[in-house]
Design a protein around this motif. Structure first.
Motif, PDB file in Angstrom:
ATOM      1  N   LYS A   2      30.720  12.953  32.619  1.00 53.58           N
ATOM      2  CA  LYS A   2      29.988  12.595  33.828  1.00 53.58           C
ATOM      3  C   LYS A   2      28.978  11.491  33.539  1.00 53.58           C
ATOM      4  O   LYS A   2      28.780  10.570  34.351  1.00 53.58           O
ATOM      5  CB  LYS A   2      29.285  13.822  34.395  1.00 53.58           C
ATOM      6  N   GLU A   3      28.328  11.579  32.365  1.00 57.54           N
ATOM      7  CA  GLU A   3      27.328  10.579  31.997  1.00 57.54           C
ATOM      8  C   GLU A   3      27.969   9.204  31.812  1.00 57.54           C
ATOM      9  O   GLU A   3      27.377   8.175  32.158  1.00 57.54           O
ATOM     10  CB  GLU A   3      26.617  11.022  30.715  1.00 57.54           C
ATOM     11  N   ILE A   4      29.178   9.186  31.265  1.00 59.25           N
ATOM     12  CA  ILE A   4      29.889   7.916  31.083  1.00 59.25           C
ATOM     13  C   ILE A   4      30.168   7.264  32.433  1.00 59.25           C
ATOM     14  O   ILE A   4      29.952   6.063  32.616  1.00 59.25           O
ATOM     15  CB  ILE A   4      31.214   8.143  30.316  1.00 59.25           C
ATOM     16  N   PHE A   5      30.648   8.060  33.380  1.00 56.83           N
ATOM     17  CA  PHE A   5      30.957   7.519  34.707  1.00 56.83           C
ATOM     18  C   PHE A   5      29.701   7.013  35.414  1.00 56.83           C
ATOM     19  O   PHE A   5      29.746   6.002  36.120  1.00 56.83           O
ATOM     20  CB  PHE A   5      31.656   8.579  35.556  1.00 56.83           C
ATOM     21  N   ILE A   6      28.581   7.682  35.214  1.00 57.86           N
ATOM     22  CA  ILE A   6      27.323   7.243  35.826  1.00 57.86           C
ATOM     23  C   ILE A   6      26.918   5.871  35.284  1.00 57.86           C
ATOM     24  O   ILE A   6      26.572   4.957  36.043  1.00 57.86           O
ATOM     25  CB  ILE A   6      26.199   8.271  35.574  1.00 57.86           C
ATOM     26  N   ILE A   7      26.978   5.715  33.940  1.00 57.59           N
ATOM     27  CA  ILE A   7      26.598   4.454  33.315  1.00 57.59           C
ATOM     28  C   ILE A   7      27.549   3.334  33.727  1.00 57.59           C
ATOM     29  O   ILE A   7      27.121   2.212  34.063  1.00 57.59           O
ATOM     30  CB  ILE A   7      26.579   4.591  31.783  1.00 57.59           C
ATOM     31  N   LEU A   8      28.852   3.614  33.727  1.00 55.32           N
ATOM     32  CA  LEU A   8      29.829   2.595  34.121  1.00 55.32           C
ATOM     33  C   LEU A   8      29.660   2.199  35.585  1.00 55.32           C
ATOM     34  O   LEU A   8      29.775   1.020  35.942  1.00 55.32           O
ATOM     35  CB  LEU A   8      31.254   3.113  33.880  1.00 55.32           C
ATOM     36  N   LYS A   9      29.362   3.168  36.432  1.00 51.18           N
ATOM     37  CA  LYS A   9      29.138   2.891  37.850  1.00 51.18           C
ATOM     38  C   LYS A   9      27.941   1.963  38.025  1.00 51.18           C
ATOM     39  O   LYS A   9      27.966   1.048  38.860  1.00 51.18           O
ATOM     40  CB  LYS A   9      28.926   4.196  38.609  1.00 51.18           C
ATOM     41  N   GLU A  10      26.901   2.188  37.237  1.00 50.49           N
ATOM     42  CA  GLU A  10      25.715   1.328  37.314  1.00 50.49           C
ATOM     43  C   GLU A  10      26.051  -0.107  36.925  1.00 50.49           C
ATOM     44  O   GLU A  10      25.503  -1.053  37.499  1.00 50.49           O
ATOM     45  CB  GLU A  10      24.613   1.884  36.409  1.00 50.49           C
TER      46      GLU A  10
END
Length: 269
Positions: A2-10
């Protein structure tokens, strides 16, 4: 995950700002210099000349490497190395250097390493053009192998991003880490293949296998395979899987630490 997707989304949500700030960084870096942005080419060109005189003519005595002129072989590797090393160091210090600005503005701090990585492309691409003309000038030919440049370019960006977010976080938490990283890069310069052909140095086979696991070596040799028409990336499946495994470990660890501590970055600085 989930943290990876948050960073990539940013990253994707702020692409416009990333490119704008990267252009601003370029101008700000060289605004007080008479030659301005020309130093983005002159500086690496001078270093290439020095390395060629020392290692190409001095140490290697002008001999070819695997039938390839040393200047061509070295230029392909060292162009990638200049970009990788400058991006690693710049990204590692990006949050610590600009965390005060982030505290006053509303944008995710995770984009700061990416801004540095994108900013360095302005000097990498002109050097890449020089590489292409040098390869062709010394008798090389454009072939289908060159298509896989896109694959190795993606590998390079993925590695720099995953390593950058980790290094930037660790530099804020432990300031000495940035100095340690500089020392590590000096070592990597000699074992990652930009100026030494580690496979023809009479090294033990087990040591060569260990050195080839180095993700930077994988990228540099991949570019040589591409421009020198030597091999396809799927012919190195084992090393490719190891490379992407390392990238996944770096991005998981980096995003986790970043999300855990970024609310306290200002306090640490």
């Amino acid at each position: 995950m989930k943290e990876i997707f948050i960073i990539l989304k940013e990253q994707f949500q702020n692409l416009g700002m990333i490119f704008r700030m990267s252009r601003y960084e370029d101008k700000a870096t060289y605004q007080s210099h008479y030659l301005g942005l020309a130093w983005q080419i002159l500086n690496p060109a001078i270093q290439v000349g020095i390395y060629y005189l020392v290692f190409g003519i001095g140490v290697n005595q002008g001999n070819k490497i695997s039938g390839v002129p040393f200047i061509v072989w070295m230029l392909i590797g060292i162009t990638a190395w200049f970009y990788i090393s400058s991006s690693i160091l710049g990204a590692s210090n990006s949050i610590h250097r600009q965390v005060g600005m982030v505290a006053k503005m509303k944008f995710p701090v995770s984009v700061l390493p990416t801004i540095n990585i994108v900013s360095n492309l302005s000097s990498y691409f002109p050097m890449l053009v020089i590489v292409v003309f040098t390869v062709i000038g010394f008798g090389g030919s454009i072939s289908f192998y060159w298509i896989q440049y896109l694959y190795y370019f993606v590998c390079m960006i993925a590695f720099l991003f995953s390593f950058g977010i980790l290094n930037a976080t660790l530099t804020v938490l432990v300031r000495d880490y940035h100095i340690f990283l500089q020392s590590v890069l000096r070592l990597l310069f000699y074992v990652s293949g930009p100026i030494w052909d580690i496979q023809n140095r009479n090294l033990p086979e087990w040591l060569v296998k260990i050195l080839r696991i180095n993700p930077v070596y994988y990228i540099i040799e991949g570019f040589r395979d591409t421009f020198l028409n030597r091999a396809w990336f799927w012919e190195k499946t084992t090393y490719g899987l190891i490379f992407w495994g390392m990238v996944m470990i770096l991005v998981i660890l980096g995003t986790h630490l970043h999300m855990k501590f970024r609310a306290k970055f200002v306090d640490y600085v």
